[in-house]
Design a protein around this motif. Structure first.
Motif, PDB file in Angstrom:
ATOM      1  N   PRO A  21       0.828  -1.212   0.000  1.00 44.56           N
ATOM      2  CA  PRO A  21       0.000   0.000   0.000  1.00 44.56           C
ATOM      3  C   PRO A  21       0.858   1.256   0.000  1.00 44.56           C
ATOM      4  CG  PRO A  21      -0.895  -1.622   1.519  1.00 44.56           C
ATOM      5  CD  PRO A  21       0.430  -2.159   1.062  1.00 44.56           C
ATOM      6  N   GLY A  22       0.499   2.173  -0.895  1.00 46.47           N
ATOM      7  CA  GLY A  22       1.208   3.443  -0.987  1.00 46.47           C
ATOM      8  C   GLY A  22       2.158   3.547  -2.153  1.00 46.47           C
ATOM      9  N   VAL A  82     -21.282  19.934  -4.164  1.00 47.20           N
ATOM     10  CA  VAL A  82     -19.893  20.294  -3.856  1.00 47.20           C
ATOM     11  C   VAL A  82     -19.004  19.178  -4.382  1.00 47.20           C
ATOM     12  CG1 VAL A  82     -18.234  20.875  -2.049  1.00 47.20           C
ATOM     13  CG2 VAL A  82     -20.645  21.505  -1.773  1.00 47.20           C
ATOM     14  N   ARG A  83     -17.886  19.520  -4.992  1.00 50.14           N
ATOM     15  CA  ARG A  83     -16.962  18.540  -5.577  1.00 50.14           C
ATOM     16  C   ARG A  83     -15.696  18.462  -4.739  1.00 50.14           C
ATOM     17  NH1 ARG A  83     -13.939  15.285  -7.932  1.00 50.14           N
ATOM     18  NH2 ARG A  83     -13.916  14.870 -10.183  1.00 50.14           N
ATOM     19  N   HIS A  84     -15.254  17.256  -4.442  1.00 48.56           N
ATOM     20  CA  HIS A  84     -14.003  17.035  -3.708  1.00 48.56           C
ATOM     21  C   HIS A  84     -13.148  16.033  -4.479  1.00 48.56           C
ATOM     22  CE1 HIS A  84     -11.264  16.237  -0.314  1.00 48.56           C
ATOM     23  NE2 HIS A  84     -11.375  14.956  -0.643  1.00 48.56           N
ATOM     24  N   ARG A  85     -11.932  16.385  -4.774  1.00 52.99           N
ATOM     25  CA  ARG A  85     -11.015  15.453  -5.413  1.00 52.99           C
ATOM     26  C   ARG A  85     -10.277  14.663  -4.328  1.00 52.99           C
ATOM     27  NH1 ARG A  85     -10.524  15.489 -10.698  1.00 52.99           N
ATOM     28  NH2 ARG A  85     -11.096  17.340 -11.927  1.00 52.99           N
ATOM     29  N   MET A  86     -10.276  13.347  -4.492  1.00 54.40           N
ATOM     30  CA  MET A  86      -9.627  12.502  -3.501  1.00 54.40           C
ATOM     31  C   MET A  86      -8.139  12.808  -3.428  1.00 54.40           C
ATOM     32  SD  MET A  86     -11.962  10.508  -2.131  1.00 54.40           S
ATOM     33  CE  MET A  86     -11.274   8.936  -1.590  1.00 54.40           C
ATOM     34  N   THR A  87      -7.613  12.816  -2.202  1.00 45.47           N
ATOM     35  CA  THR A  87      -6.206  13.096  -1.961  1.00 45.47           C
ATOM     36  C   THR A  87      -5.476  11.804  -1.582  1.00 45.47           C
ATOM     37  OG1 THR A  87      -6.479  13.482   0.413  1.00 45.47           O
ATOM     38  CG2 THR A  87      -6.858  15.368  -1.071  1.00 45.47           C
ATOM     39  N   HIS A 134      -5.417   6.804   4.056  1.00 42.76           N
ATOM     40  CA  HIS A 134      -5.652   7.029   5.486  1.00 42.76           C
ATOM     41  C   HIS A 134      -7.135   7.287   5.771  1.00 42.76           C
ATOM     42  CE1 HIS A 134      -1.355   6.999   6.170  1.00 42.76           C
ATOM     43  NE2 HIS A 134      -1.190   7.930   5.251  1.00 42.76           N
ATOM     44  N   ASP A 135      -7.956   6.370   5.280  1.00 44.38           N
ATOM     45  CA  ASP A 135      -9.364   6.300   5.682  1.00 44.38           C
ATOM     46  C   ASP A 135     -10.125   7.596   5.435  1.00 44.38           C
ATOM     47  OD1 ASP A 135     -11.491   4.804   6.528  1.00 44.38           O
ATOM     48  OD2 ASP A 135     -11.051   4.973   8.665  1.00 44.38           O
ATOM     49  N   ASN A 136      -9.928   8.176   4.241  1.00 44.79           N
ATOM     50  CA  ASN A 136     -10.736   9.325   3.790  1.00 44.79           C
ATOM     51  C   ASN A 136     -10.580  10.558   4.688  1.00 44.79           C
ATOM     52  OD1 ASN A 136     -12.193   7.770   1.637  1.00 44.79           O
ATOM     53  ND2 ASN A 136     -12.882   6.629   3.435  1.00 44.79           N
TER      54      ASN A 136
END
Length: 633
Positions: A138-139, A527-532, A538-540
Motif C-alpha cells: 500500500p502506498g 460540492v466537488r471534492h477530489r480525492m487526496t 488514510h481512511d478518507n
C-alpha cells in the motif's frame, strides 16, 4: 480460497453451445432490445449505437454458418457481450454461462486514484494476504501498465465496458484493471500484467503478476426468481460482483463475521459512540457506522456498501438502530461504490433523514405490445409481489396516441416510504461517486430532490443508472405464472446456463427536476471534492474533513417530544425552532410558538390511546424537524 492461473482455467472453457443455441440466444436478445428495453431511444441518440441492427447482422452471420464452420464459442460470447456493452448501460447485460458465471479474475492488489497539483495519481491501496513483491505494498505509485502510461490505460479499459457518462467510464476502467467478474466480462486477453511502480524504497521497479481466477462470494438475491426482491431490483451486477470479490480478497474478517451471522449479541453496543469508535452492525457487509473526529467537530459516519437485501424492513431497522448510536449533531452518509440493490430499501431510508413526506421516484415502461401484454397479465397483483396495473391504462392508450412511454408510477410503495418518518434530526451530507448506480442513483436523486442536505461528490456525477432491471428468467416466469401459462410467450429457455438482463422501467426525478431521467445524467453533486493521497491511504481523512466543514456550517435543529398517558399534553424540548404544530391521526390540533428549552403543549381534545401524534417543528416558517409519537412514546 482456491485459485487457478488464468491459462489453466481457460483450458476448461472450450464451450458446448451448438449453432442453434447461439441463434436462440441472439433471438432472445432481440426480444429484450426491441420489446422491453426502456432506454433504447435514449441510448441510440446519446451514444449513436444500433444494437438491434447488430443483433440482426449476427443472426444473419449465424444463418450462413454450419456446425463445421461455426466460429469459436469465445468469439460468439465476445460479439454478444459487445452488443450489450455498446449501449453503456450497466443494467443491460449478457450473462456468460458456466464456468464463467460465479467466477472472478483478479490481480492480488487494488489500485485507487487520487489527485495532487500534478494531476491524477494511481497508488496501490490493498494487497491480498501473503502476496509479496520487492518494495511493493500500500502506498506505492504505479506509473505504467503493460508499458502504457496508467492514466491512458484506465481510459482504454473504461471504453471497453459499459459506463453511461465519462466519470462512470473512467471509474469503471480503473476498477476492472485488477478485478473482472467473468459473468459480465470475458476473461482478460493477457495472461499476466507488467506493472511499473515506484517502490517503498523510492526506486523504480517492474512487477510481472499473473491473472488468477477464483469462485466469488454468492449474491444476496436471486434476481431470476419470482420474488419482490427480484422484481424491485436496481443493481449494477458487475459492480456488485466486484464489491463481493473485494470483501473476499481484501476483507476476509468481514466475510467471516457475516458468515457467522454478524456480531454476537453482547458485542452490539447500546451506548452512543464517542469520537474514533466504530459501532458493530448486525449487517457488516452492508453497513459501517462510527463517530469521526474532524477539524470541525465530531460527527456520525455511516457507510452503506449495498442495498442488496431480501428484507427492506430489516435493512431500515438496522439503519435506524445505527442512527441512534452516532453523534446527533451531524451525519456523513457515504454511499460511494454502492451499486444498488433493492429499490424499496433505498427509498425507505430517505424518510428517516427528513421531516418532509417522501415521493418515491416514478418509473415508466417503453410502449410496446409485449409490455402491454405483460402489464395486462399482472394488472391485479396475482403474485402478490408485483402489480403492474398502474401502467396498464397508459400503455393501452399508447396504441391510439402513439406515446413512446407509459405514464409514470413509483415502484416503491409511498406508504412504506413514509411509514416511520424522521429518525435523525441533525444535518446530513451525502457522499457519492461515479460507482453509485441504480438503486443508489435513485437514493441520491431522492436525497437531492427532497432537499435533505448537500451532496458531496468525489466525481462529477453518479453512475447514472436510472432503471429497474429484470432478468430474462424473471420475464419468462411472469408469462408462466400464475397458471395457466401464456403459451404464446416469446421468451424461450436460454441454453447453456447463459442469462440476460434488461432495463425494464426507467426512473425520472421529482421536485425541482421533475420528469428528468436519471439514466446517463445521474446526480450532479452540490460540492466537488477530489480525492487526496491521505484519502485513499488514510481512511478518507480529507474527504471527511470537507464533509465536517459542510456540516458545521448547517444549523442544528432539535425536537424531543413525549406524550403523557392521557394524551392531553406533550412535553417538548426544542433547539433552533420557533413554532410547533401538532397533528393527531393526520388532523391538525394545535400550533404554538416556542423558544429553545423545555415546554408543554396541550392537545385539545386529548389524543386517544391508539392515536398517532405527529409533532412538527418549524424555523422561520420552514418545516425543519418532526417527531412521530405512537401510544406510550
Amino acid at each position: 480460497m482456491p485459485t487457478t492461473d488464468l491459462p489453466d482455467f481457460l483450458q476448461d472453457t472450450k464451450g458446448t453451445l451448438t449453432l442453434q443455441d447461439r441463434r436462440t440466444l441472439t433471438e432472445q436478445a432481440l426480444v429484450l432490445f426491441t420489446d422491453n428495453y426502456v432506454h433504447l431511444p435514449l441510448k441510440t441518440a446519446m451514444h449513436a449505437v444500433h444494437p438491434v441492427q447488430r443483433l440482426r447482422l449476427l443472426l444473419t452471420r449465424l444463418g450462413r454458418q454450419t456446425e463445421q464452420t461455426v466460429d469459436p464459442e469465445w468469439r460468439f460470447h465476445a460479439e454478444l457481450a459487445s452488443i450489450f456493452h455498446s449501449v453503456r448501460d450497466l443494467h443491460t447485460n449478457y450473462l456468460l454461462p458456466a464456468p464463467f458465471a460465479g467466477r472472478i479474475a483478479f490481480l492480488p492488489f487494488l489500485v485507487e486514484e487520487y489527485h495532487d497539483t500534478n494531476g491524477p495519481r494511481y497508488v496501490v491501496t490493498r494487497v491480498v494476504r501473503d502476496f509479496t513483491a520487492p518494495a511493493f505494498g500500500p502506498g506505492v505509485e504505479i506509473s505504467h501498465w503493460n508499458g502504457v502510461p496508467i492514466d491512458r490505460q484506465v481510459d482504454l479499459s473504461g471504453n471497453r465496458y459499459a459506463g453511461s457518462n465519462p466519470a462512470a467510464r473512467h471509474s469503471r476502467g480503473l476498477q476492472v484493471l485488477t478485478l473482472r467478474p467473468l459473468i459480465t466480462h470475458l476473461p482478460p486477453d493477457e495472461e499476466w500484467v507488467v506493472v511499473t511502480y515506484t517502490g517503498t524504497d523510492d526506486k523504480t521497479h517492474e512487477l510481472r503478476v499473473k491473472w488468477q481466477v477464483t469462485e466469488n462470494l454468492p449474491p444476496f438475491v436471486n434476481a431470476g426468481e419470482l420474488s419482490e426482491a427480484a422484481a424491485a431490483q436496481g443493481l449494477d451486477l458487475a459492480g456488485d460482483e466486484i464489491s463481493r470479490a473485494t470483501r473476499m480478497l481484501f476483507l476476509p474478517d468481514v466475510v467471516a463475521l457475516e458468515a457467522a451471522g454478524g456480531p454476537a449479541p453482547e458485542d452490539l453496543t447500546t451506548v452512543p459512540a464517542e469520537a474514533g469508535q466504530d459501532i458493530p452492525s448486525r449487517l457488516p457487509s452492508l453497513f459501517r457506522a462510527r463517530a469521526v473526529q474532524t477539524p470541525s467537530g465530531v460527527f456520525g459516519h455511516i457507510r452503506i456498501f449495498s442495498f442488496s437485501t431480501r428484507d427492506p424492513a430489516g435493512f431500515v431497522a438496522e439503519f435506524v438502530r445505527l442512527l441512534g448510536l452516532i453523534p446527533q449533531r451531524g451525519l456523513v452518509l457515504d454511499v460511494r461504490g454502492n451499486g444498488g440493490g433493492h429499490i424499496h430499501a433505498s427509498e425507505f431510508l430517505l424518510q428517516t433523514l427528513t421531516p418532509r413526506r417522501i415521493t418515491p421516484e416514478p418509473t415508466q415502461f417503453i410502449s410496446t405490445p409485449l409490455n402491454l401484454r405483460l402489464c395486462r397479465r399482472h394488472a391485479t397483483n396475482p403474485t402478490r409481489f408485483i402489480d403492474l396495473g398502474p401502467w396498464l391504462r397508459s400503455l393501452d392508450q399508447a396504441v391510439e396516441t402513439g406515446a413512446a412511454f407509459s405514464a409514470t408510477f413509483p415502484i416503491t410503495p409511498e406508504a412504506g416510504a413514509n411509514a416511520i418518518g424522521q429518525q435523525y434530526q441533525g444535518p446530513v451530507i451525502l457522499i457519492t461517486d461515479a460507482r453509485c448506480y441504480s438503486a443508489t442513483d435513485i437514493f441520491a436523486a431522492g436525497f437531492q430532490d427532497h432537499a435533505i442536505g448537500k451532496v458531496l461528490g468525489v466525481d462529477d456525477n453518479t453512475g447514472a443508472g436510472g432503471a429497474n432491471v429484470w432478468e430474462h428468467q424473471l420475464l419468462k416466469a411472469l408469462f408462466e405464472e400464475p397458471l395457466p401459462a401464456d403459451t404464446t410467450s416469446p421468451y424461450r429457455p436460454l441454453p447453456g446456463g447463459a442469462g440476460m438482463r434488461v432495463s425494464i422501467r426507467r426512473t425520472v426525478r421529482v421536485g425541482a427536476l421533475a420528469g428528468t431521467p436519471v439514466e446517463d445524467l445521474g446526480v450532479v453533486p452540490d460540492v466537488r471534492h477530489r480525492m487526496t493521497r491521505d484519502d485513499v491511504l488514510h481512511d478518507n481523512r480529507d474527504l471527511l474533513a470537507e464533509a465536517g466543514r459542510l456540516l458545521a456550517a448547517e444549523p442544528v435543529r432539535r425536537l424531543d417530544a413525549t406524550r403523557d398517558a392521557s394524551g392531553a399534553s406533550i412535553a417538548v424540548h426544542t433547539e433552533g425552532l420557533d413554532r410547533i404544530d401538532v397533528f393527531v391521526e393526520g388532523r391538525p390540533r394545535t400550533s404554538v410558538d416556542v423558544s429553545d428549552g423545555d415546554s408543554t403543549v396541550t392537545v385539545t381534545p386529548a389524543a386517544g390511546a391508539g392515536d398517532v401524534i405527529r409533532v412538527e417543528g418549524y424555523s422561520s416558517g420552514t418545516l425543519a424537524v418532526c417527531r412521530t409519537l405512537a401510544d406510550g412514546t
